[in-house]
Design a protein around this motif. Structure first.
Motif, PDB file in Angstrom:
ATOM      1  N   MET A   1       1.334  -1.042  -0.064  1.00  0.00           N
ATOM      2  CA  MET A   1       0.215  -0.228   0.156  1.00  0.00           C
ATOM      3  C   MET A   1       0.818   1.281   0.018  1.00  0.00           C
ATOM      4  O   MET A   1       1.725   1.594   0.649  1.00  0.00           O
ATOM      5  CB  MET A   1      -1.289   0.228   1.193  1.00  0.00           C
ATOM      6  N   SER A   2       0.465   2.144  -1.086  1.00  0.00           N
ATOM      7  CA  SER A   2       1.727   3.045  -0.477  1.00  0.00           C
ATOM      8  C   SER A   2       0.791   4.127   0.537  1.00  0.00           C
ATOM      9  O   SER A   2      -0.397   4.916   0.242  1.00  0.00           O
ATOM     10  CB  SER A   2       1.135   4.179  -2.495  1.00  0.00           C
ATOM     11  N   GLN A   3       2.307   4.942   0.901  1.00  0.00           N
ATOM     12  CA  GLN A   3       1.370   5.947   2.125  1.00  0.00           C
ATOM     13  C   GLN A   3       1.155   7.455   0.978  1.00  0.00           C
ATOM     14  O   GLN A   3       0.588   8.558   1.806  1.00  0.00           O
ATOM     15  CB  GLN A   3       2.139   5.489   2.941  1.00  0.00           C
ATOM     16  N   SER A   4       1.554   7.553   0.253  1.00  0.00           N
ATOM     17  CA  SER A   4       1.651   9.025  -0.756  1.00  0.00           C
ATOM     18  C   SER A   4       0.300   9.182  -1.577  1.00  0.00           C
ATOM     19  O   SER A   4       0.338   8.217  -2.235  1.00  0.00           O
ATOM     20  CB  SER A   4       3.085   8.755  -1.154  1.00  0.00           C
ATOM     21  N   ILE A   5       0.066   9.818  -1.788  1.00  0.00           N
ATOM     22  CA  ILE A   5      -1.151  10.436  -2.737  1.00  0.00           C
ATOM     23  C   ILE A   5      -1.252  11.517  -3.771  1.00  0.00           C
ATOM     24  O   ILE A   5      -0.594  12.159  -3.151  1.00  0.00           O
ATOM     25  CB  ILE A   5      -2.317  10.199  -1.313  1.00  0.00           C
ATOM     26  N   LEU A   6      -1.477  11.236  -4.332  1.00  0.00           N
ATOM     27  CA  LEU A   6      -1.517  12.272  -5.268  1.00  0.00           C
ATOM     28  C   LEU A   6      -3.194  13.153  -5.353  1.00  0.00           C
ATOM     29  O   LEU A   6      -3.627  11.926  -6.417  1.00  0.00           O
ATOM     30  CB  LEU A   6      -1.310  11.445  -7.234  1.00  0.00           C
ATOM     31  N   HIS A   7      -3.076  14.520  -5.407  1.00  0.00           N
ATOM     32  CA  HIS A   7      -4.239  14.707  -5.201  1.00  0.00           C
ATOM     33  C   HIS A   7      -4.721  15.624  -5.958  1.00  0.00           C
ATOM     34  O   HIS A   7      -3.485  16.499  -6.684  1.00  0.00           O
ATOM     35  CB  HIS A   7      -3.927  15.718  -3.585  1.00  0.00           C
ATOM     36  N   ILE A   8      -5.434  14.987  -6.855  1.00  0.00           N
ATOM     37  CA  ILE A   8      -5.422  16.359  -7.793  1.00  0.00           C
ATOM     38  C   ILE A   8      -6.739  17.869  -8.123  1.00  0.00           C
ATOM     39  O   ILE A   8      -7.764  17.215  -8.353  1.00  0.00           O
ATOM     40  CB  ILE A   8      -5.978  15.074  -9.881  1.00  0.00           C
ATOM     41  N   TYR A   9      -5.806  19.039  -8.660  1.00  0.00           N
ATOM     42  CA  TYR A   9      -7.078  19.798  -8.469  1.00  0.00           C
ATOM     43  C   TYR A   9      -8.118  19.201 -10.328  1.00  0.00           C
ATOM     44  O   TYR A   9      -7.780  18.732 -10.777  1.00  0.00           O
ATOM     45  CB  TYR A   9      -6.262  20.851  -8.930  1.00  0.00           C
ATOM     46  N   PRO A  10      -9.063  19.869  -9.506  1.00  0.00           N
ATOM     47  CA  PRO A  10      -9.723  19.201 -10.745  1.00  0.00           C
ATOM     48  C   PRO A  10      -9.825  19.933 -12.160  1.00  0.00           C
ATOM     49  O   PRO A  10      -9.352  20.994 -12.172  1.00  0.00           O
ATOM     50  CB  PRO A  10     -11.395  20.474 -10.283  1.00  0.00           C
ATOM     51  N   GLY A  11      -9.990  19.283 -12.654  1.00  0.00           N
ATOM     52  CA  GLY A  11      -9.789  19.571 -14.254  1.00  0.00           C
ATOM     53  C   GLY A  11      -8.942  19.042 -14.684  1.00  0.00           C
ATOM     54  O   GLY A  11      -7.586  18.628 -16.231  1.00  0.00           O
TER      55      GLY A  11
ATOM     56  N   ALA B   1      -6.393  11.310  -5.651  1.00  0.00           N
ATOM     57  CA  ALA B   1      -7.471  11.296  -4.776  1.00  0.00           C
ATOM     58  C   ALA B   1      -7.759  12.526  -5.377  1.00  0.00           C
ATOM     59  O   ALA B   1      -7.422  13.542  -5.231  1.00  0.00           O
ATOM     60  CB  ALA B   1      -7.444  11.849  -3.106  1.00  0.00           C
ATOM     61  N   GLY B   2      -9.280  13.263  -5.034  1.00  0.00           N
ATOM     62  CA  GLY B   2      -9.755  14.198  -5.931  1.00  0.00           C
ATOM     63  C   GLY B   2      -9.851  15.534  -4.763  1.00  0.00           C
ATOM     64  O   GLY B   2     -10.284  15.477  -3.834  1.00  0.00           O
ATOM     65  N   ILE B   3      -9.234  16.935  -5.443  1.00  0.00           N
ATOM     66  CA  ILE B   3      -9.487  18.144  -4.538  1.00  0.00           C
ATOM     67  C   ILE B   3     -10.696  18.444  -4.564  1.00  0.00           C
ATOM     68  O   ILE B   3     -11.463  18.615  -5.997  1.00  0.00           O
ATOM     69  CB  ILE B   3      -8.062  18.492  -4.715  1.00  0.00           C
ATOM     70  N   GLU B   4     -11.546  17.989  -3.624  1.00  0.00           N
ATOM     71  CA  GLU B   4     -13.103  18.843  -4.048  1.00  0.00           C
ATOM     72  C   GLU B   4     -13.219  20.743  -3.803  1.00  0.00           C
ATOM     73  O   GLU B   4     -13.006  20.818  -2.869  1.00  0.00           O
ATOM     74  CB  GLU B   4     -14.207  17.969  -3.066  1.00  0.00           C
ATOM     75  N   ILE B   5     -14.151  21.562  -5.277  1.00  0.00           N
ATOM     76  CA  ILE B   5     -13.775  22.729  -4.599  1.00  0.00           C
ATOM     77  C   ILE B   5     -15.704  22.924  -4.333  1.00  0.00           C
ATOM     78  O   ILE B   5     -15.609  22.558  -6.211  1.00  0.00           O
ATOM     79  CB  ILE B   5     -13.218  23.123  -5.863  1.00  0.00           C
ATOM     80  N   HIS B   6     -15.986  23.529  -3.856  1.00  0.00           N
ATOM     81  CA  HIS B   6     -17.256  24.381  -3.779  1.00  0.00           C
ATOM     82  C   HIS B   6     -16.898  25.749  -4.590  1.00  0.00           C
ATOM     83  O   HIS B   6     -16.550  26.555  -3.850  1.00  0.00           O
ATOM     84  CB  HIS B   6     -18.038  23.810  -2.438  1.00  0.00           C
ATOM     85  N   SER B   7     -17.622  25.843  -5.721  1.00  0.00           N
ATOM     86  CA  SER B   7     -17.843  27.583  -5.045  1.00  0.00           C
ATOM     87  C   SER B   7     -18.966  28.434  -4.412  1.00  0.00           C
ATOM     88  O   SER B   7     -20.009  27.877  -5.311  1.00  0.00           O
ATOM     89  CB  SER B   7     -17.866  28.036  -7.119  1.00  0.00           C
TER      90      SER B   7
ATOM     91  N   GLU C   1     -15.923  33.156  -3.410  1.00  0.00           N
ATOM     92  CA  GLU C   1     -15.464  32.472  -2.571  1.00  0.00           C
ATOM     93  C   GLU C   1     -15.244  30.537  -2.937  1.00  0.00           C
ATOM     94  O   GLU C   1     -16.051  30.359  -2.686  1.00  0.00           O
ATOM     95  CB  GLU C   1     -15.545  32.614  -0.974  1.00  0.00           C
ATOM     96  N   SER C   2     -14.189  29.990  -1.922  1.00  0.00           N
ATOM     97  CA  SER C   2     -14.188  28.809  -2.615  1.00  0.00           C
ATOM     98  C   SER C   2     -14.017  27.757  -1.176  1.00  0.00           C
ATOM     99  O   SER C   2     -13.560  28.249  -0.201  1.00  0.00           O
ATOM    100  CB  SER C   2     -13.180  28.406  -2.954  1.00  0.00           C
TER     101      SER C   2
ATOM    102  N   ARG D   1      -7.099  28.349  -3.736  1.00  0.00           N
ATOM    103  CA  ARG D   1      -7.337  27.080  -3.222  1.00  0.00           C
ATOM    104  C   ARG D   1      -6.268  25.626  -3.113  1.00  0.00           C
ATOM    105  O   ARG D   1      -6.247  24.577  -1.730  1.00  0.00           O
ATOM    106  CB  ARG D   1      -8.362  26.338  -4.635  1.00  0.00           C
ATOM    107  N   LEU D   2      -5.116  26.255  -3.758  1.00  0.00           N
ATOM    108  CA  LEU D   2      -3.687  25.367  -3.321  1.00  0.00           C
ATOM    109  C   LEU D   2      -2.852  25.768  -1.809  1.00  0.00           C
ATOM    110  O   LEU D   2      -2.761  24.579  -1.277  1.00  0.00           O
ATOM    111  CB  LEU D   2      -3.087  25.609  -4.608  1.00  0.00           C
ATOM    112  N   LEU D   3      -3.395  26.519  -2.057  1.00  0.00           N
ATOM    113  CA  LEU D   3      -2.877  27.321  -0.429  1.00  0.00           C
ATOM    114  C   LEU D   3      -4.050  26.471   0.826  1.00  0.00           C
ATOM    115  O   LEU D   3      -3.624  25.928   1.675  1.00  0.00           O
ATOM    116  CB  LEU D   3      -2.670  29.118  -0.254  1.00  0.00           C
ATOM    117  N   PHE D   4      -4.876  26.423   0.813  1.00  0.00           N
ATOM    118  CA  PHE D   4      -6.352  25.845   1.281  1.00  0.00           C
ATOM    119  C   PHE D   4      -6.468  24.020   1.765  1.00  0.00           C
ATOM    120  O   PHE D   4      -6.057  23.618   2.294  1.00  0.00           O
ATOM    121  CB  PHE D   4      -7.737  25.778   0.716  1.00  0.00           C
ATOM    122  N   ALA D   5      -5.792  23.814   0.431  1.00  0.00           N
ATOM    123  CA  ALA D   5      -5.842  22.297   0.512  1.00  0.00           C
ATOM    124  C   ALA D   5      -4.112  22.000   0.458  1.00  0.00           C
ATOM    125  O   ALA D   5      -4.061  20.550   1.819  1.00  0.00           O
ATOM    126  CB  ALA D   5      -6.126  21.514  -1.034  1.00  0.00           C
ATOM    127  N   ALA D   6      -3.048  22.623   0.603  1.00  0.00           N
ATOM    128  CA  ALA D   6      -2.156  22.361   1.622  1.00  0.00           C
ATOM    129  C   ALA D   6      -1.808  22.116   2.407  1.00  0.00           C
ATOM    130  O   ALA D   6      -1.380  21.514   3.313  1.00  0.00           O
ATOM    131  CB  ALA D   6      -0.577  23.120   0.687  1.00  0.00           C
TER     132      ALA D   6
END
Ligand code: R5P
Length: 302
Positions: free
Chosen positions: A1-11, A28-34, A39-40, A66-71
């Motif tokens: 099992m990988s402990q690293s995950i690639l989080h993908i920004y929509p698109g 994993a997808g990054i979920e964004i609500h506008s 605001e997001s 949004r990336l700063l929020f995710a990080a």
């Protein structure tokens, strides 16, 4: 099992999925609500270990927040390391105040991203007056990969282009043209460009006669409005090139500008998939995966 995950920004599901397949890690997808007010709200899948975030920074303004929020969220919920995989890195061209009072956007963006990420991986950032990406991102790891090898591979597959001349539309493009030509054995021609505005450039192409009765391929790091490629292609057509193509690392042009390029007589426009664009022809996944493999931690399920 990988402990690293690639989080993908929509698109970026296609490019991110290809990278994860090369790395053998989960996504994993990054979920964004506008919200109606602009605001997001950002939601991520928390985990320990290394969080890789895939988001190219074309159309960057909203995306950066949004990336700063995710990080920050990934880190506060357990990630030990947060890496931004951003094949196109924005704002690198504004590396000085061209007029008094202008923001040096490159410096501000560098500081902002360095506060939230442990490492930035990008491809062919537009570094002009500064020597390296380390000058933009002080105190964190920063990798500037180059797509020149992949572009050379793509051109070498095309036997009809063996006689082609590779044309750099300005002095800055020399680095890509030169590296690619060394790999493909094609000849080169470098133009001089003067830019007066977003869509106002003048190009001088000394030695344009070299393109007579040959295919010509304009090579650049980016196509933005497409004006540079368009003006350069006109000179090559006037010089008697029998076919003009464009190949670029980053295709930032909108659909209308791309259509305009193709309607102007340019036979084909190709780009890497750093930014989602109809001209995408070269996957960056192998290049990115090679640089990121040290980030992948595998945990035995026994
Ligand atoms: C600038 O120096 C770059 O290398 C590109 O030539 C430029 O950004 C292309 O812009 P445009 O397509 O708007 O002419």
């Amino acid at each position: 099992m990988s402990q690293s995950i690639l989080h993908i920004y929509p698109g970026f599901e296609k490019q991110g999925g290809a990278l994860a397949a090369h790395l053998g890690c989960d996504t994993a997808g990054i979920e964004i609500h506008s919200f109606p007010d602009g605001e997001s709200r950002v939601k991520v899948r928390p985990h320990s270990g290394t969080a890789l975030i895939y988001a190219s920074l074309d159309n960057p303004n909203e995306k950066i927040v949004r990336l700063l929020f995710a990080a920050e969220t990934l880190r506060s919920l357990g990630a030990k390391r947060v890496v931004l995989v951003s094949p196109y890195l924005c704002y690198m061209r504004q590396d000085k105040a061209f007029e008094p009072g202008q923001a040096i956007s490159q410096k501000v963006i560098g500081q902002l991203l360095a506060n939230s990420f442990d490492r930035i991986v990008c491809v062919d950032p537009h570094l002009h007056r500064i020597a390296s990406l380390a000058d933009v991102f002080q105190d964190i790891e920063a990798d500037a990969l180059s797509a020149a090898g992949l572009i050379a591979q793509e051109l070498s597959r095309d036997h009809g282009l063996q006689r082609a001349v590779l044309v750099g539309p300005d002095s800055e493009s020399f680095q890509w043209v030169n590296t690619i030509a060394k790999l493909t054995g094609q000849s080169t021609l470098i133009a001089e460009k003067v830019r007066r505005g977003d869509r106002d450039v003048t190009i001088r192409l000394q030695g344009a006669e070299q393109a007579k009765n040959r295919p010509a391929i304009i090579v650049d790091d980016m196509i933005s409005s497409g004006t540079t490629a368009l003006k350069c292609a006109r000179l090559l057509a006037e010089a008697g090139a029998d076919r003009v193509e464009v190949i670029a690392v980053h295709a930032l042009s909108g659909a209308d500008d791309l259509r305009h390029l193709l309607a102007s007589g340019i036979a084909r426009v190709r780009s890497t998939d750093s930014v989602l664009n109809p001209s995408n022809a070269i996957s960056l996944a192998p290049l990115l995966a090679e640089a990121l493999k040290k980030e992948i931690q595998i945990v035995s399920s026994d």
